[in-house]
Design an enzyme around this catalytic site. Structure first.
Site, PDB file in Angstrom:
ATOM      1  N   ASP A  60       0.862  -1.171   0.000  1.00 34.89           N
ATOM      2  CA  ASP A  60       0.000   0.000   0.000  1.00 34.89           C
ATOM      3  C   ASP A  60       0.903   1.227   0.000  1.00 34.89           C
ATOM      4  OD1 ASP A  60      -2.156   1.626  -0.013  1.00 34.89           O
ATOM      5  OD2 ASP A  60      -2.809   1.176   2.027  1.00 34.89           O
ATOM      6  N   ASP A 266      -7.502  -7.347   2.260  1.00 37.61           N
ATOM      7  CA  ASP A 266      -6.454  -7.397   3.284  1.00 37.61           C
ATOM      8  C   ASP A 266      -7.057  -6.860   4.557  1.00 37.61           C
ATOM      9  OD1 ASP A 266      -6.189  -4.396   2.424  1.00 37.61           O
ATOM     10  OD2 ASP A 266      -5.071  -4.585   4.302  1.00 37.61           O
ATOM     11  N   CYS A 304     -11.730 -27.129  11.327  1.00 37.39           N
ATOM     12  CA  CYS A 304     -10.479 -26.522  10.845  1.00 37.39           C
ATOM     13  C   CYS A 304      -9.344 -27.541  10.871  1.00 37.39           C
ATOM     14  CB  CYS A 304     -10.127 -25.328  11.724  1.00 37.39           C
ATOM     15  SG  CYS A 304      -8.595 -24.503  11.249  1.00 37.39           S
ATOM     16  N   CYS A 306      -6.024 -26.497  10.579  1.00 37.26           N
ATOM     17  CA  CYS A 306      -4.750 -25.787  10.785  1.00 37.26           C
ATOM     18  C   CYS A 306      -3.931 -26.509  11.847  1.00 37.26           C
ATOM     19  CB  CYS A 306      -4.983 -24.328  11.172  1.00 37.26           C
ATOM     20  SG  CYS A 306      -5.353 -24.057  12.914  1.00 37.26           S
ATOM     21  N   CYS A 309      -5.369 -26.325  15.372  1.00 37.01           N
ATOM     22  CA  CYS A 309      -6.555 -27.158  15.624  1.00 37.01           C
ATOM     23  C   CYS A 309      -6.237 -28.648  15.572  1.00 37.01           C
ATOM     24  CB  CYS A 309      -7.661 -26.801  14.632  1.00 37.01           C
ATOM     25  SG  CYS A 309      -8.398 -25.186  15.001  1.00 37.01           S
ATOM     26  N   HIS A 335      -4.189 -19.677  13.309  1.00 36.99           N
ATOM     27  CA  HIS A 335      -5.531 -20.216  13.065  1.00 36.99           C
ATOM     28  C   HIS A 335      -6.397 -19.204  12.306  1.00 36.99           C
ATOM     29  CE1 HIS A 335      -9.499 -21.926  13.676  1.00 36.99           C
ATOM     30  NE2 HIS A 335      -9.866 -20.743  14.113  1.00 36.99           N
TER      31      HIS A 335
END
Lengths: 375, 375
Positions: A60, A266, A304, A306, A309, A335
């Site tokens: 940005d 974002d 989940c 991940c 998890c 996560h």
């Protein structure tokens, strides 16, 4: 895009982002210009090399940050003079200086320098900022062409490091002279339909853009206003180019944005909220610090996959937060970013197989079924 | 052993420890009893299951912590009464209660509850503490036998979690009734040779131990005193059982300890110093926050193959520390633990091929060749 404001996605290692399938990182010209300095990053071979991320990066322009420095900045047609939020030192940003900074950083997608205003601004203020952003866009294009021409000739820059050794382009290759940095214009215009249409039209007239930023939303306006502007721009912007809704957002905002033709997002939410103990789950948000999780053997989100998890219980992660342990910040940040990456992967699949309407309705219904925990 | 006082090696994920070849973790009965509670950890299936580490764990008994609570504790033959450093709540530790705590935690090696005194204590104080530690050792053995007998019969404990579901041994298996927790006695006696010899002899007479703790060193005494006591105990303790030098130490201390027959170490130094910006390197310590590293493209240690050294420059890691970013704490903690793990692997190899004397001389000479950076 995972947000790595200071050349790091807070609490995470780039390898973790790669492993969860994150495709792109956002960083920020304002922050990196102030610290550690964009010229230093250039001398390290650019942001990819500096931070160890070999995937796409978007920077940005710092417009949002500079205009947020209420009381610390003055705006003119030429640009913005401001004081650093770190040490109060004076700086100025112009379309030309920002292009030089983004060139030094070497991201794959660079945003124009734009004039950002609060979400509730009246039409006159919104018109003034939008039209200035268009004039600045033309200056960004010209500046970028000059910079590309300059770096095509002349010797590669080197910097002398204190030990006497040379940090040269041999170790850290600079972006090639025609490093294909894609400049995205930013459509401004607040919540005023006619201004948004005029801005989109003027931008289309200025060139054939690789993609489009949609700025000035999620900055205090009501959600229906944001949805209305997105629906409008869905018709105004070319369908074969990515649209990037800047600074958005929460899981539900991403789904609503996808439904209205947005491709890129974002937001600091997944990492910032993760550090505060909030976890996104398929059933809404939960605050892991609550006493109810003390003995809870379940993962954060049983849907989940991940690494947090798969391996840790809510009870353990709550303990980490209560004991102020860094691993807790890591696991919730990981996560939450994983949750958004997977959400967008699922949305993409639903678009491809034509089920995005029903998929999103079901997803939103489940997500909203549980009231957010008090933070 | 990497130190995970609060059931987490600070800033690191157990997977990272596994990947670098760390073999064993230390945790702490005092800290875990206070928070989150050893009974909670028992209900999660013990420390391995709770923290996601499937390798060996050793728990210290909390003796060191309790005796460090100057002004907050009273000592008697029965045990120690103390107040929590977290909330001031009253607690008491006896050999019996500590064995119950360590049993709940379920570590593979558990330390006896001992009476720890400052390094400069006179012989009378050291004798009193050493002899009390021996009497407490006998009580630890008896208590542990009772606990093993109890857990061999009766139903497995369960706890009811608020949702109404049962957290039972089905999900998180408790340590088997005869879970082979190895109890290590601790040799005390301060810097007084006769007391150390007497303690080692008395401990040998009490049983056939799987290993031995050497306590009360590195607590303020001079280094030559520590070396002298280690050399003495090298002859007093069986050579075929591991000797664990408690709370030691820095890289140079580990090498000096290995030369004097020590097998196991633990210290918070690699993670604590890492969080403060200090990195161990083959050429001594460096403080990554120093300005000289701003443009330094080299890894922390060019002889290191940890993930931080393979992927990131000193200049980038310095930026992370200056910008107060968590990834900086992660990378230095990881590097420092990796440095010690590798140091011990190299020492083991040098012992096996008979070169430990020359290897350690060369290693120490290089490590001491550069003065430590000011912190």
């Amino acid at each position: 895009m995972a947000v790595g404001t200071a050349a790091t996605v807070k609490a995470l290692d780039p390898i973790e982002l790669r492993e969860m399938g994150a495709q792109m990182i956002l960083s920020n010209a304002y922050h990196l210009h102030l610290r550690p300095g964009d010229e230093l990053i250039r001398d390290f071979g650019g942001l990819h090399s500096f931070m160890g991320w070999d995937g796409p990066i978007l920077t940005d322009s710092g417009g949002f940050q500079v205009f947020s420095l209420e009381g610390l900045r003055t705006i003119a047609e030429e640009g913005v003079e401001f004081r650093s939020h770190i040490d109060g030192s004076p700086h100025s940003f112009t379309p030309e200086s920002v292009m030089a900074i983004e060139r030094n950083l070497g991201a794959d997608v660079i945003m124009q320098f734009d004039h950002v205003i609060p979400g509730q601004s009246d039409e006159a203020a919104a018109r003034d900022a939008s039209e200035r952003s268009l004039r600045w866009l033309a200056r960004c294009v010209a500046a970028l062409e000059r910079l590309r021409g300059e770096s095509a000739g002349g010797p590669p820059p080197t910097t002398t490091i204190p030990s006497g050794a040379q940090l040269s382009t041999t170790n850290f290759p600079l972006p090639a002279p025609n490093h294909p940095q894609a400049l995205f214009p930013i459509v401004q215009g607040g919540i005023h339909a006619s201004l948004r249409v005029a801005a989109a039209s003027a931008i289309r007239d200025l060139g054939d853009w690789p993609g489009f930023g949609i700025g000035g939303l999620s900055v205090g306006e009501a959600k229906p206003d944001m949805y209305r502007i997105l629906e409008l721009l869905d018709d105004e912007l070319p369908r074969d180019r990515p649209r990037y809704l800047m600074g958005v957002g929460f899981p539900e905002d991403l789904v609503e944005g996808v439904l209205r033709g947005v491709d890129l997002f974002d937001c600091v939410a997944p990492t910032r909220m993760g550090r505060n103990g909030a976890a996104f789950t398929s059933d809404g948000r939960l605050n892991i610090k609550r006493a109810e999780f003390r003995t809870d053997p379940r993962p954060l989100d049983d849907a989940c996959d991940c690494t947090a998890c798969r391996r840790f219980s809510r009870g353990y992660i709550r303990h980490l937060f209560v004991a102020d342990e860094i691993l807790g910040l890591r696991l919730l940040s990981l996560h939450n970013v994983h949750f958004l990456v997977r959400l967008m992967r699922d949305a993409r699949a639903a678009i491809m197989d034509g089920t995005i309407r029903t998929w999103s309705r079901d997803w939103l219904a489940r997500y909203h079924s549980r009231a957010p925990s008090p933070e």
